[in-house]
Design a protein around this motif. Structure first.
Motif, PDB file in Angstrom:
ATOM      1  N   UNK A 182      32.320  36.332  32.584  1.00  0.00           N
ATOM      2  CA  UNK A 182      33.779  36.161  32.572  1.00  0.00           C
ATOM      3  C   UNK A 182      34.375  37.227  33.486  1.00  0.00           C
ATOM      4  N   UNK A 183      35.276  36.810  34.360  1.00  0.00           N
ATOM      5  CA  UNK A 183      35.872  37.784  35.280  1.00  0.00           C
ATOM      6  C   UNK A 183      37.388  37.762  35.176  1.00  0.00           C
ATOM      7  N   UNK A 184      37.999  38.865  35.546  1.00  0.00           N
ATOM      8  CA  UNK A 184      39.462  38.933  35.612  1.00  0.00           C
ATOM      9  C   UNK A 184      39.852  39.496  36.973  1.00  0.00           C
ATOM     10  N   UNK A 185      40.093  38.586  37.938  1.00  0.00           N
ATOM     11  CA  UNK A 185      40.576  39.062  39.244  1.00  0.00           C
ATOM     12  C   UNK A 185      42.100  39.289  39.184  1.00  0.00           C
ATOM     13  N   UNK A 186      42.674  39.829  40.248  1.00  0.00           N
ATOM     14  CA  UNK A 186      44.140  39.890  40.302  1.00  0.00           C
ATOM     15  C   UNK A 186      44.651  39.289  41.621  1.00  0.00           C
ATOM     16  N   UNK A 187      45.963  39.124  41.718  1.00  0.00           N
ATOM     17  CA  UNK A 187      46.508  38.350  42.852  1.00  0.00           C
ATOM     18  C   UNK A 187      46.213  38.945  44.236  1.00  0.00           C
ATOM     19  N   UNK A 224      37.826  44.822  26.078  1.00  0.00           N
ATOM     20  CA  UNK A 224      38.511  45.616  27.109  1.00  0.00           C
ATOM     21  C   UNK A 224      39.191  44.740  28.158  1.00  0.00           C
ATOM     22  N   UNK A 225      38.821  43.450  28.208  1.00  0.00           N
ATOM     23  CA  UNK A 225      39.459  42.542  29.173  1.00  0.00           C
ATOM     24  C   UNK A 225      40.972  42.464  28.944  1.00  0.00           C
ATOM     25  N   UNK A 226      41.408  42.670  27.687  1.00  0.00           N
ATOM     26  CA  UNK A 226      42.848  42.637  27.430  1.00  0.00           C
ATOM     27  C   UNK A 226      43.535  43.865  28.045  1.00  0.00           C
ATOM     28  N   UNK A 227      42.833  45.002  28.026  1.00  0.00           N
ATOM     29  CA  UNK A 227      43.382  46.209  28.668  1.00  0.00           C
ATOM     30  C   UNK A 227      43.358  46.057  30.193  1.00  0.00           C
ATOM     31  N   UNK A 228      42.302  45.396  30.687  1.00  0.00           N
ATOM     32  CA  UNK A 228      42.202  45.128  32.127  1.00  0.00           C
ATOM     33  C   UNK A 228      43.375  44.238  32.569  1.00  0.00           C
ATOM     34  N   UNK A 229      43.646  43.219  31.763  1.00  0.00           N
ATOM     35  CA  UNK A 229      44.770  42.324  32.072  1.00  0.00           C
ATOM     36  C   UNK A 229      46.060  43.138  32.160  1.00  0.00           C
TER      37      UNK A 229
END
Ligand SMILES: NC(=O)c1ccc[n+]([C@@H]2O[C@H](COP(=O)([O-])OP(=O)(O)OC[C@H]3O[C@@H](n4cnc5c(N)ncnc54)[C@H](OP(=O)(O)O)[C@@H]3O)[C@@H](O)[C@H]2O)c1
Length: 274
Positions: free
Chosen positions: A117-122, A165-170
């Motif tokens: 699962x990844x969380x990129x940004x714009x 921690x993905x929520x903190x990353x978001x």
């Protein structure tokens, strides 16, 4: 045999990733993207030379790496339709969908699937993104490297070992570009109010933000040291920084990130329950 990378969804983020991969030297023949829109498929094919396809299941049957790049709201339906071909093909599945937890993905795709699962940004759209990755236990070391090198095509990558921690990353890097745009907006407006022409205030703000970020990235010193280096006692910067600190800037950012993190937890629960 060369690794085949299949993107489900050929929108903004998939196009950015594909552009980055090709700029990194990945041959277009190794990439397939699916999308319901023929104009989207044709535009991507013309711009990058990758193969495109309308049918997701047919594309999955060729995948070593499968990137789920549809909107989070449609991922449940899309993933559930792909569970059978994924069980047969056993690709590494990389999800870039914001807020969709790996346990939801496992529920839709099956327990044995290797999922990153990844969380990129714009800023990934201009190859300057910051992406955080989380791997489920089924992911091998070689697959971790594959996922990391794919996401590195659009910027910096970092791993977390705990998915919460993905929520903190978001809250930090996911929503972060908007905080910095807000700071730029405020600087520009204040510059105009001090009499600068609009265009001058605009360009000085953007170049100052870019220059400061570049200095911070290239320096081994943390931001507080860089700040101290440009803050002479009794000078102009000291006055401004004092005003921002008296206004509670640190506490305000702490509150803002906590609020964003808490909202991310709520939204993820909604996406999983859908
Ligand atoms: N954009 C960002 O900066 C950003 C940042 C972080 C995370 N993300 C994540 O990246 C993912 C994609 O975002 P995006 O901004 O690239 O969205 P997007 O531009 O809307 O791309 C999604 C694409 O998927 C297509 N699609 C819809 N249903 C499909 C299906 N059943 N099979 C195959 N393709 C289908 C859509 O086609 P139609 O338009 O015809 O429906 C669209 O072209 C999202 O999950 C988002 O959370 C994006």
């Amino acid at each position: 045999m060369t690794t085949q990378i299949v993107f489900i969804g050929a929108g903004n983020m998939a196009s950015a990733l594909i552009g980055g991969l090709i700029a990194d030297g990945v041959a277009p023949e190794r990439i397939t993207a699916t999308d319901p829109s023929s104009s989207q498929r044709e535009a991507l094919q013309a711009a990058t030379g990758v193969r495109t396809q309308e049918d997701n299941a047919t594309a999955v049957a060729q995948a070593d790496i499968l990137v789920l790049a549809v909107k989070p709201q449609v991922l449940r339906v899309v993933a559930s339709q792909l569970a059978d071909p994924i069980r047969v093909q056993q690709p590494l599945v990389i999800s870039i969908a914001a807020g969709v937890r790996s346990d939801s993905l496992r529920e839709w795709l099956g327990d044995q699937v290797a999922i990153v699962r990844t969380m990129p940004n714009t800023p990934a759209l201009v190859q300057s993104g910051a992406t955080v990755l989380y791997a489920t236990p089924q992911v091998s070391e070689a697959q971790r490297e594959q996922a990391e090198s794919l996401m590195r095509a659009v910027g910096l990558t970092q791993w977390v070992n705990e998915e919460t921690l993905m929520d903190s990353v978001t809250a930090l890097s996911g929503s972060g570009p908007a905080y910095l745009f807000l700071v730029m907006e405020a600087l520009e407006a204040a510059g105009r109010e001090l009499g600068l022409p609009a265009e001058t205030a605009h360009l000085l703000t953007l170049q100052t933000a870019f220059g400061a970020a570049r200095m911070a990235l290239e320096s081994t010193e943390p931001p507080e040291v860089l700040r101290a280096q440009v803050t002479s006692p009794g000078g102009t910067t000291e006055k401004a920084i004092g005003t921002l600190e008296d206004g509670g800037i640190h506490a305000l950012f702490r509150q803002a990130l906590t609020a964003a993190r808490d909202r991310s937890i709520e939204l993820s629960a909604d996406l999983g329950a859908r």
